[in-house]
Write a protein that holds these residues in place. Structure first.
Motif, PDB file in Angstrom:
ATOM      1  N   UNK A 286      32.303  39.257  22.300  1.00  0.00           N
ATOM      2  CA  UNK A 286      32.619  40.660  22.588  1.00  0.00           C
ATOM      3  C   UNK A 286      31.822  41.148  23.804  1.00  0.00           C
ATOM      4  N   UNK A 287      30.552  40.781  23.862  1.00  0.00           N
ATOM      5  CA  UNK A 287      29.723  41.164  25.010  1.00  0.00           C
ATOM      6  C   UNK A 287      30.271  40.541  26.293  1.00  0.00           C
ATOM      7  N   UNK A 288      30.593  39.254  26.220  1.00  0.00           N
ATOM      8  CA  UNK A 288      31.075  38.536  27.400  1.00  0.00           C
ATOM      9  C   UNK A 288      32.386  39.110  27.921  1.00  0.00           C
ATOM     10  N   UNK A 289      33.337  39.356  27.016  1.00  0.00           N
ATOM     11  CA  UNK A 289      34.659  39.806  27.440  1.00  0.00           C
ATOM     12  C   UNK A 289      34.604  41.201  28.053  1.00  0.00           C
ATOM     13  N   UNK A 290      33.608  41.999  27.687  1.00  0.00           N
ATOM     14  CA  UNK A 290      33.471  43.328  28.270  1.00  0.00           C
ATOM     15  C   UNK A 290      33.236  43.259  29.776  1.00  0.00           C
ATOM     16  N   UNK A 291      32.578  42.185  30.209  1.00  0.00           N
ATOM     17  CA  UNK A 291      32.287  42.011  31.630  1.00  0.00           C
ATOM     18  C   UNK A 291      33.406  41.302  32.385  1.00  0.00           C
ATOM     19  N   UNK A 292      34.057  40.333  31.741  1.00  0.00           N
ATOM     20  CA  UNK A 292      35.038  39.514  32.471  1.00  0.00           C
ATOM     21  C   UNK A 292      36.481  39.959  32.238  1.00  0.00           C
ATOM     22  N   UNK A 293      36.689  41.015  31.452  1.00  0.00           N
ATOM     23  CA  UNK A 293      38.066  41.448  31.158  1.00  0.00           C
ATOM     24  C   UNK A 293      38.892  41.762  32.402  1.00  0.00           C
TER      25      UNK A 293
ATOM     26  N   UNK B 237      40.645  38.803  33.499  1.00  0.00           N
ATOM     27  CA  UNK B 237      41.727  38.423  32.590  1.00  0.00           C
ATOM     28  C   UNK B 237      42.980  39.240  32.888  1.00  0.00           C
ATOM     29  N   UNK B 238      42.795  40.515  33.209  1.00  0.00           N
ATOM     30  CA  UNK B 238      43.935  41.372  33.576  1.00  0.00           C
ATOM     31  C   UNK B 238      44.616  40.829  34.828  1.00  0.00           C
ATOM     32  N   UNK B 239      43.817  40.488  35.828  1.00  0.00           N
ATOM     33  CA  UNK B 239      44.356  39.949  37.082  1.00  0.00           C
ATOM     34  C   UNK B 239      45.064  38.625  36.829  1.00  0.00           C
ATOM     35  N   UNK B 240      44.453  37.757  36.041  1.00  0.00           N
ATOM     36  CA  UNK B 240      45.052  36.456  35.738  1.00  0.00           C
ATOM     37  C   UNK B 240      46.394  36.618  35.027  1.00  0.00           C
ATOM     38  N   UNK B 241      46.451  37.563  34.082  1.00  0.00           N
ATOM     39  CA  UNK B 241      47.691  37.796  33.334  1.00  0.00           C
ATOM     40  C   UNK B 241      48.795  38.298  34.253  1.00  0.00           C
ATOM     41  N   UNK B 242      48.480  39.238  35.141  1.00  0.00           N
ATOM     42  CA  UNK B 242      49.482  39.758  36.076  1.00  0.00           C
ATOM     43  C   UNK B 242      50.025  38.618  36.958  1.00  0.00           C
ATOM     44  N   UNK B 243      49.143  37.737  37.411  1.00  0.00           N
ATOM     45  CA  UNK B 243      49.558  36.622  38.271  1.00  0.00           C
ATOM     46  C   UNK B 243      50.449  35.654  37.504  1.00  0.00           C
ATOM     47  N   UNK B 244      50.138  35.440  36.216  1.00  0.00           N
ATOM     48  CA  UNK B 244      50.900  34.496  35.406  1.00  0.00           C
ATOM     49  C   UNK B 244      52.308  34.982  35.092  1.00  0.00           C
TER      50      UNK B 244
ATOM     51  N   UNK C  20      48.607  28.762  40.180  1.00  0.00           N
ATOM     52  CA  UNK C  20      48.674  30.213  39.971  1.00  0.00           C
ATOM     53  C   UNK C  20      47.599  30.692  39.011  1.00  0.00           C
ATOM     54  N   UNK C  21      46.834  29.737  38.468  1.00  0.00           N
ATOM     55  CA  UNK C  21      45.783  30.111  37.526  1.00  0.00           C
ATOM     56  C   UNK C  21      44.411  29.691  38.032  1.00  0.00           C
ATOM     57  N   UNK C  22      44.348  29.279  39.298  1.00  0.00           N
ATOM     58  CA  UNK C  22      43.105  28.705  39.804  1.00  0.00           C
ATOM     59  C   UNK C  22      41.953  29.703  39.807  1.00  0.00           C
ATOM     60  N   UNK C  23      42.234  30.967  40.137  1.00  0.00           N
ATOM     61  CA  UNK C  23      41.178  31.978  40.119  1.00  0.00           C
ATOM     62  C   UNK C  23      40.693  32.232  38.703  1.00  0.00           C
ATOM     63  N   UNK C  24      41.645  32.271  37.780  1.00  0.00           N
ATOM     64  CA  UNK C  24      41.270  32.469  36.382  1.00  0.00           C
ATOM     65  C   UNK C  24      40.467  31.306  35.850  1.00  0.00           C
ATOM     66  N   UNK C  25      40.776  30.099  36.321  1.00  0.00           N
ATOM     67  CA  UNK C  25      40.030  28.924  35.883  1.00  0.00           C
ATOM     68  C   UNK C  25      38.587  28.974  36.343  1.00  0.00           C
ATOM     69  N   UNK C  26      38.387  29.446  37.551  1.00  0.00           N
ATOM     70  CA  UNK C  26      37.017  29.557  38.060  1.00  0.00           C
ATOM     71  C   UNK C  26      36.220  30.535  37.205  1.00  0.00           C
ATOM     72  N   UNK C  27      36.878  31.617  36.801  1.00  0.00           N
ATOM     73  CA  UNK C  27      36.195  32.606  35.968  1.00  0.00           C
ATOM     74  C   UNK C  27      35.940  32.045  34.578  1.00  0.00           C
ATOM     75  N   UNK C  28      36.856  31.203  34.078  1.00  0.00           N
ATOM     76  CA  UNK C  28      36.670  30.621  32.756  1.00  0.00           C
ATOM     77  C   UNK C  28      35.399  29.780  32.704  1.00  0.00           C
ATOM     78  N   UNK C  29      35.095  29.098  33.796  1.00  0.00           N
ATOM     79  CA  UNK C  29      33.857  28.320  33.866  1.00  0.00           C
ATOM     80  C   UNK C  29      32.664  29.266  33.791  1.00  0.00           C
TER      81      UNK C  29
END
Length: 290
Positions: free
Chosen positions: A31-38, A41-48, A267-276
């Motif tokens: 929950x703490x982590x997702x508050x910062x990286x959400x 996730x929004x950007x990744x979803x729009x791109x997908x 199309x998910x490369x930016x999201x993948x970098x954030x996942x790391x």
């Protein structure tokens, strides 16, 4: 100066936390982590879900969203994301150690495939609990306009139009994604920890061991989960009155045929970098991590 001098090795291992503690720590950290990286996730979803956003890339998508919908649009669906992490992530991470015991994968010399199977099983259980919130989160993140739809109104609308089954849309692809994601992530994390400890002499519980192991696990996880992530997002955001994909396999085939196989990763490369980065942030927050 040796690494042992910089990072002293623990004299004795700490006692393993109980099941409820593991689930609670996993959920709290998530929950703490997702508050910062959400926002990512929004950007990744729009791109997908949209080739228009895909053409803009991550930077262009951020500019378009903030310009047309406001900065707060980057946190659309964060309330659903909190509920998802509190259910899905708390179970897929918190149940990993107990499931490892059931699978006979809790020994230091346990083979990789047993760890992968344990991670996959924990991921599947977590996915079953978190799918309704996953659907709501995806819909909220994909919604356009300056008005931020409420979680309750989105849930009521989904229930009215699609029934209870609407909350489990894309469940097949979501379970497959969770199994691949958690199997890869947890097994690679375990393996990486062993490698780091053997190479450096650091303790398994040390922050630096956790950090480097989490980065390695995040990298391998993104390589395997990207196709499943895109398929899941497309299915969950599919309108009820205009069915585009029949199921996960049909969705995967159509994406590969119409947009090219590399779409699953490019199309998910930016999201993948954030996942790391998310992985590197999440694990250190889980104090008591094995």
């Amino acid at each position: 100066m040796s690494t042992k001098t910089l990072f002293p090795v623990a004299s004795s291992p700490a006692a393993a936390p109980g099941l409820l503690s593991q689930v609670g720590m996993a959920g709290g950290a998530a929950v703490i982590t997702v508050s910062f990286i959400h926002p990512i996730d929004v950007v990744k979803t729009r791109i997908q879900i949209s080739s228009d956003y895909g053409k803009l890339g991550m930077g262009g998508t951020v500019t378009k969203i903030t310009g047309e919908e406001g900065v707060l649009a980057l946190w659309k669906g964060v309330n659903a994301a909190w509920l998802r992490e509190a259910s899905y992530t708390s179970l897929r991470l918190g149940l990993y150690e107990p499931v490892k015991v059931l699978f006979g994968a809790n020994g230091t010399d346990a083979p990789f495939y047993k760890k992968f199977a344990a991670g996959s099983a924990a991921g599947a259980l977590g996915s079953l609990a978190g799918n309704p919130f996953d659907v709501l989160k995806t819909r909220l993140m994909a919604s356009s306009g300056r008005e931020v739809p409420s979680l309750l109104s989105t849930a009521k609308d989904l229930l009215a139009k699609q029934g209870v089954g609407g909350f489990y849309r894309g469940i097949d692809s979501n379970i497959a994604r969770a199994m691949v994601l958690n199997g890869t992530k947890m097994a690679c994390y375990d393996q990486a920890k062993g490698f780091v400890v053997d190479t450096t002499g650091w303790s398994r519980q040390s922050p630096q061991t956790t950090f480097f192991s989490a980065v390695a696990a995040g990298f391998f996880m993104t390589c395997t989960v990207s196709p499943f992530d895109m398929v899941r997002t497309r299915l969950m955001n599919q309108p009820s009155d205009a069915k585009i994909y029949n199921n996960a396999v049909d969705c995967m085939i159509k994406i590969a045929k119409n947009e090219g196989p590399l779409t699953f990763w490019l199309e998910n490369i930016d999201g993948n970098e954030i996942a790391v980065s998310k992985s590197a942030l999440h694990y250190p927050l889980m104090s008591g991590d094995p």
